[in-house]
Design an enzyme around this catalytic site. Sequence first.
Site, PDB file in Angstrom:
ATOM      1  N   LYS A   1       0.829  -1.210   0.000  1.00 25.10           N
ATOM      2  CA  LYS A   1       0.000   0.000   0.000  1.00 25.10           C
ATOM      3  C   LYS A   1       0.871   1.270   0.000  1.00 25.10           C
ATOM      4  O   LYS A   1       2.076   1.209   0.282  1.00 25.10           O
ATOM      5  CB  LYS A   1      -0.936  -0.043   1.216  1.00 25.10           C
TER       6      LYS A   1
ATOM      7  N   TYR B   1     -12.513  -2.719  -3.222  1.00 25.56           N
ATOM      8  CA  TYR B   1     -13.021  -2.691  -1.849  1.00 25.56           C
ATOM      9  C   TYR B   1     -14.550  -2.624  -1.783  1.00 25.56           C
ATOM     10  O   TYR B   1     -15.105  -2.156  -0.788  1.00 25.56           O
ATOM     11  CB  TYR B   1     -12.398  -1.520  -1.089  1.00 25.56           C
TER      12      TYR B   1
ATOM     13  N   ASN C   1      -2.010   0.154   7.439  1.00 27.77           N
ATOM     14  CA  ASN C   1      -1.540  -1.205   7.759  1.00 27.77           C
ATOM     15  C   ASN C   1      -0.729  -1.868   6.643  1.00 27.77           C
ATOM     16  O   ASN C   1      -0.586  -3.101   6.604  1.00 27.77           O
ATOM     17  CB  ASN C   1      -2.697  -2.078   8.250  1.00 27.77           C
TER      18      ASN C   1
ATOM     19  N   HIS D   1      -2.076  -5.342   1.634  1.00 29.37           N
ATOM     20  CA  HIS D   1      -3.314  -6.102   1.436  1.00 29.37           C
ATOM     21  C   HIS D   1      -2.967  -7.514   1.012  1.00 29.37           C
ATOM     22  O   HIS D   1      -2.039  -7.723   0.241  1.00 29.37           O
ATOM     23  CB  HIS D   1      -4.170  -5.460   0.335  1.00 29.37           C
TER      24      HIS D   1
ATOM     25  N   GLU E   1      -9.731 -10.857  -7.382  1.00 33.87           N
ATOM     26  CA  GLU E   1      -8.793  -9.731  -7.320  1.00 33.87           C
ATOM     27  C   GLU E   1      -7.713  -9.838  -8.391  1.00 33.87           C
ATOM     28  O   GLU E   1      -7.344  -8.846  -9.022  1.00 33.87           O
ATOM     29  CB  GLU E   1      -8.187  -9.650  -5.912  1.00 33.87           C
TER      30      GLU E   1
HETATM   31  P1  IDP Z   1      -7.764  -6.967   5.712  1.00 29.74           P
HETATM   32  O1  IDP Z   1      -6.977  -5.966   4.880  1.00 29.74           O
HETATM   33  O2  IDP Z   1      -6.953  -7.472   6.873  1.00 29.74           O
HETATM   34  O3  IDP Z   1      -8.366  -8.061   4.876  1.00 29.74           O
HETATM   35  P2  IDP Z   1     -10.450  -5.827   5.876  1.00 29.74           P
HETATM   36  O4  IDP Z   1     -11.385  -6.026   7.017  1.00 29.74           O
HETATM   37  O5  IDP Z   1     -10.752  -6.523   4.585  1.00 29.74           O
HETATM   38  O6  IDP Z   1      -8.973  -6.166   6.389  1.00 29.74           O
HETATM   39  O7  IDP Z   1     -10.375  -4.257   5.622  1.00 29.74           O
HETATM   40  C1  IDP Z   1      -9.758  -3.758   4.454  1.00 29.74           C
HETATM   41  C2  IDP Z   1      -8.884  -2.596   4.816  1.00 29.74           C
HETATM   42  O8  IDP Z   1      -9.697  -1.524   5.284  1.00 29.74           O
HETATM   43  C3  IDP Z   1      -7.902  -2.842   5.974  1.00 29.74           C
HETATM   44  O9  IDP Z   1      -6.708  -3.476   5.560  1.00 29.74           O
HETATM   45  C4  IDP Z   1      -7.642  -1.429   6.450  1.00 29.74           C
HETATM   46  O10 IDP Z   1      -6.716  -0.753   5.576  1.00 29.74           O
HETATM   47  C5  IDP Z   1      -9.002  -0.793   6.274  1.00 29.74           C
HETATM   48  N1  IDP Z   1      -9.788  -0.860   7.506  1.00 29.74           N
HETATM   49  C6  IDP Z   1     -10.481  -1.911   7.994  1.00 29.74           C
HETATM   50  N2  IDP Z   1     -11.100  -1.612   9.142  1.00 29.74           N
HETATM   51  C7  IDP Z   1     -10.810  -0.311   9.376  1.00 29.74           C
HETATM   52  C8  IDP Z   1     -11.156   0.612  10.428  1.00 29.74           C
HETATM   53  O11 IDP Z   1     -11.862   0.265  11.384  1.00 29.74           O
HETATM   54  N3  IDP Z   1     -10.636   1.875  10.333  1.00 29.74           N
HETATM   55  C9  IDP Z   1      -9.845   2.271   9.293  1.00 29.74           C
HETATM   56  N4  IDP Z   1      -9.500   1.442   8.288  1.00 29.74           N
HETATM   57  C10 IDP Z   1      -9.970   0.167   8.333  1.00 29.74           C
HETATM   58 MG    MG Z   2      -9.837  -7.950   3.389  1.00 32.65          MG
END
Ligand code: IDP
Ligand code: MG
Length: 151
Positions: free
Chosen positions: A9, A49, A112, A115, A126
């Site tokens: 990212k 997304y 974070n 992905h 994807e």
């Molecule tokens: P993942 O990336 O671990 O699969 P997902 O639940 O699919 O997690 O969420 C996609 C992305 O959305 C996360 O990697 C993060 O960047 C963002 N995200 C998820 N939950 C939150 C939140 O509560 N606050 C801000 N960003 C979030």
């Molecule tokens: Mg995810």
Amino acid sequence: MERTFIIIKPDAVQRGLTGEIIKRFEQRGLKLAGMKFMQVSRELAQTHYAEHAGKPFYEGLVSYITSGPVVALALEGTNAVAAARNTIGKTKPAESDVGSIRGDFGLEVGRNLVHGSDSVESSTRELALWFSDAELTPWERSTDPWVFENR
Ligand code: IDP
Ligand code: MG
């Protein structure tokens, strides 16, 4: 052989962690099948997304992923989806184990770093969204028999 889809990212690219992150997948044994450096369009971000549309963090997520260039990877290997998710760590870096990418380099869920597809079905969707067939390159890696028992 199973494939998974990874995005390094914008925060990871800006912080100069691209090589470090690719290194971790490579040393795990996962094999590159595709890689590109690119600016994500809003349209691609929204399609990628789509499952999160309407959630409180959705707008922030779309601006995060479009805020600068990313590196998109296709990785191949036995249980590639699950193995990559473990190497990445939990969604929230604060809950991620030390030794995982998010556990070693991150603090906040909205930054974070990486992905990874969450299932084989997601990886299929994807990979088709991000890569054309011509951008995925099958190859024999000379170390394959030392990583995959049945090669
Ligand atoms: P993942 O990336 O671990 O699969 P997902 O639940 O699919 O997690 O969420 C996609 C992305 O959305 C996360 O990697 C993060 O960047 C963002 N995200 C998820 N939950 C939150 C939140 O509560 N606050 C801000 N960003 C979030
Ligand atoms: Mg995810």
